[in-house]
Design a protein around this motif. Sequence first.
Motif, PDB file in Angstrom:
ATOM      1  N   LEU A  17       0.838  -1.204   0.000  1.00  0.00           N
ATOM      2  CA  LEU A  17       0.000   0.000   0.000  1.00  0.00           C
ATOM      3  C   LEU A  17       0.866   1.244   0.000  1.00  0.00           C
ATOM      4  O   LEU A  17       0.591   2.230  -0.692  1.00  0.00           O
TER       5      LEU A  17
ATOM      6  N   LEU B 112      -7.050   1.842   7.107  1.00  0.00           N
ATOM      7  CA  LEU B 112      -8.293   1.072   7.055  1.00  0.00           C
ATOM      8  C   LEU B 112      -8.075  -0.275   6.383  1.00  0.00           C
ATOM      9  O   LEU B 112      -8.589  -1.302   6.830  1.00  0.00           O
ATOM     10  N   THR B 113      -7.306  -0.273   5.281  1.00  0.00           N
ATOM     11  CA  THR B 113      -7.069  -1.527   4.573  1.00  0.00           C
ATOM     12  C   THR B 113      -6.267  -2.493   5.431  1.00  0.00           C
ATOM     13  O   THR B 113      -6.575  -3.690   5.503  1.00  0.00           O
TER      14      THR B 113
ATOM     15  N   LEU C 150      -6.788   5.680   4.235  1.00  0.00           N
ATOM     16  CA  LEU C 150      -7.152   4.525   3.421  1.00  0.00           C
ATOM     17  C   LEU C 150      -6.246   3.334   3.715  1.00  0.00           C
ATOM     18  O   LEU C 150      -6.708   2.198   3.863  1.00  0.00           O
TER      19      LEU C 150
ATOM     20  N   SER D 133       1.665   6.796  -6.824  1.00  0.00           N
ATOM     21  CA  SER D 133       0.597   7.581  -7.442  1.00  0.00           C
ATOM     22  C   SER D 133       1.117   8.983  -7.742  1.00  0.00           C
ATOM     23  O   SER D 133       1.974   9.505  -7.035  1.00  0.00           O
TER      24      SER D 133
ATOM     25  N   THR E  12     -13.983   5.482   4.423  1.00  0.00           N
ATOM     26  CA  THR E  12     -13.215   4.816   3.379  1.00  0.00           C
ATOM     27  C   THR E  12     -13.422   5.493   2.031  1.00  0.00           C
ATOM     28  O   THR E  12     -12.466   5.793   1.300  1.00  0.00           O
ATOM     29  N   VAL E  13     -14.701   5.741   1.699  1.00  0.00           N
ATOM     30  CA  VAL E  13     -15.003   6.350   0.404  1.00  0.00           C
ATOM     31  C   VAL E  13     -14.434   7.764   0.336  1.00  0.00           C
ATOM     32  O   VAL E  13     -13.817   8.164  -0.663  1.00  0.00           O
TER      33      VAL E  13
ATOM     34  N   ALA F 264     -10.776   7.596  -0.216  1.00  0.00           N
ATOM     35  CA  ALA F 264     -10.404   7.247  -1.583  1.00  0.00           C
ATOM     36  C   ALA F 264     -10.615   8.422  -2.521  1.00  0.00           C
ATOM     37  O   ALA F 264      -9.776   8.702  -3.385  1.00  0.00           O
ATOM     38  N   LEU F 265     -11.732   9.143  -2.349  1.00  0.00           N
ATOM     39  CA  LEU F 265     -12.011  10.267  -3.242  1.00  0.00           C
ATOM     40  C   LEU F 265     -11.014  11.393  -3.039  1.00  0.00           C
ATOM     41  O   LEU F 265     -10.646  12.093  -3.978  1.00  0.00           O
TER      42      LEU F 265
ATOM     43  N   PHE G 162      -4.245   8.811   1.706  1.00  0.00           N
ATOM     44  CA  PHE G 162      -3.658   7.474   1.820  1.00  0.00           C
ATOM     45  C   PHE G 162      -3.397   7.067   3.259  1.00  0.00           C
ATOM     46  O   PHE G 162      -3.426   5.892   3.571  1.00  0.00           O
TER      47      PHE G 162
ATOM     48  N   LEU H  89       2.319   1.747  -3.381  1.00  0.00           N
ATOM     49  CA  LEU H  89       1.250   2.217  -4.268  1.00  0.00           C
ATOM     50  C   LEU H  89       1.009   3.710  -4.064  1.00  0.00           C
ATOM     51  O   LEU H  89       0.899   4.482  -5.016  1.00  0.00           O
ATOM     52  N   ALA H  90       0.919   4.097  -2.788  1.00  0.00           N
ATOM     53  CA  ALA H  90       0.642   5.497  -2.483  1.00  0.00           C
ATOM     54  C   ALA H  90       1.751   6.386  -3.018  1.00  0.00           C
ATOM     55  O   ALA H  90       1.518   7.463  -3.571  1.00  0.00           O
TER      56      ALA H  90
ATOM     57  N   VAL I 157      -7.896  11.035  -1.958  1.00  0.00           N
ATOM     58  CA  VAL I 157      -6.536  10.513  -2.002  1.00  0.00           C
ATOM     59  C   VAL I 157      -5.870  10.654  -0.636  1.00  0.00           C
ATOM     60  O   VAL I 157      -4.746  11.085  -0.516  1.00  0.00           O
TER      61      VAL I 157
END
Lengths: 293, 330
Positions: free
Chosen positions: B33, B300-301, B297, B40, B285-286, B289-290, B294, B36-37, B292
């Motif tokens: 993660l 939470l993951t 997010l 981006s 969470t949403v 994500a919207l 991280f 990934l972050a 960004v």
Amino acid sequence: MADLAWRRAPRSRLAAAAPRSPRWRLIPSAVVLGVLAAAVLVVPLVVDLDQQYVDLAAANRPPSARHPFGTDELGRDVMLRCVYALRVSMTVGLVAALISSVLGTALGALAGAVGGWVDRLLMRLVDAVASVPHLLLGIVIVAVLRPSLTAVVISIGLTHWLSSARIVRSEVLSLRGRPFIDAAIVGGSSRTRVLVRHLLPNVAPQVLLATTLAVPHAVWHETALSFLGLGLPPHAASIGNMINDAQRSLLTGGWWMSLAPGLVLIAATLAVSGVGGVWRDRLNPKRRTELTW
Amino acid sequence: MDAQVVSDRGVGKLVLRRLGFAVPVLLLVSFALFVLAKASPFDPVERYFGVRIIGASPERVAQIRANWGVDQPVVEQYLAWLRHAVAFDFGDSLSFQQPVSQVIGDRLGWSVLLVAIGFTLALLLGLLLGTAAAWLQGSWLDRLITATSYTLEAAPVFWLGLAALYVFALHLRWLPGGGLTDADAPVSFGQVATHLVLPVSVLAISQAPWFVLFVRQNLLESFTQDHVVGARSRGLPDHLVVSGHALRTSLLPFLTLLGARLPELITGALLVETVFSWPGIARATVDAALNVDFALLGALTVLATAVVLLGNLLADVLYALADPRVVLDG
């Protein structure tokens, strides 16, 4: 309780698990799939109607003869939009399922054919990815790439390869000990040739089946992402976007706008997994399970 | 050595083995993660400045970068994050302007409440309806239960939620349609309970079909097994054969499946919470994500993954306690 199943055929122990004829699943599924496919493939070509056609005079109409599924808040025909939405959702589902199958097959074949620490490592990876809830992982991937069609397809592809990887690995492992593989090796085939010419073609039917069964999952994933506002751009009619849009109208009594896309999705999912289920039972009768019908 | 000692030691080993798997997985997931972050195109410092970055002096930008540690190599940043994460400090959430642990802490309880009740209900429904369907195999009730299960399994959970919302909250006006309490009402048991009914039912109904089909299938298979046939041939009444013999053996695999079902449960809860504006972690969470976000997010993951791993561990231990052969074999 005099009519328990086992009572009916006391002489045969197999009777309790006697399967119903596959026709009951195959024919309705195939018919629904055929109708939906015709609608999705043919309607946009033949019918000269614009799904984006806005008719504010006819906005928010409940289902009628003119608009069988009603119209949305901009007066667009819900049925026509459903057809286009299913087209988008199915395309996304098919492409994503294909990508995940290719990825899964490659990794599964590698793990099964090479064995040893590569196998252990890859299977640990599969277990690790399986521990993260799919949708959450998908959301993270979409968040990194920003919501778009490509992001959704990649997010589904990267989360749904596990089952095909597991299937391909176990198939390759069971094929590896068969005489025809030994014969190929004795005949001088290289490792790559054994894998590409002998192992993979024998795994292909299982992979195709896994891909088919992955399509409903992929569609479901796309729908969920779109519903959360993390999927396709809002103007693209996909099933999830339609249901998301319809949430607002629901509060003012427009139930038909979310009902239709949901029903279409259920019908499509049941039809695909119905056909896939019959196919699977033919392919591996021993692994018969009714969990996907 | 008596059997109890063997099984206790075996269970201990099992827990150790499972933990030996869980910790690397958590590290791997969190590191992935993190990468990934970082990969981006999104830059937190640019976001902090917004438009003002055009006028900001490079020294100031560099100063912020150094303060936040984002100019360090990825691995060092990750290790720093890990050091704090072990103490449950996951940094600050950009979208909520609060520490991540506080954002999660405020919401987690409500999510757990929803999921726990929903899961229990789904289990009960699955056991009852699955047994009923298998008991009356081939009858119209069996067909009804099976067909409904397949249909519900194919229906998206948020669509079911919207349908329930429309029928029970908007049309019949029996139940409140969303939120934790009525507007301005204080949080009280009655308020929460009435607001909980719809989300919990939808979650349970969306999760139950899978259990129903599984219980039915396993029971039908166990009807042909020797010990069940044997019990019947000894003349035991059918209901005793089912409850005492068939159900017992067919429920064993059920325990592992409870663990395997957790990711689906979390996914379902996420969507149900969104539909009913439940103040759990779904909205966070949403939003994360919207926006960004991280830090939030990612936390939470990782949290969800930890829950799944813990659930699997628990399921395995239960299985081993119920069936000591597992430990001895494994």
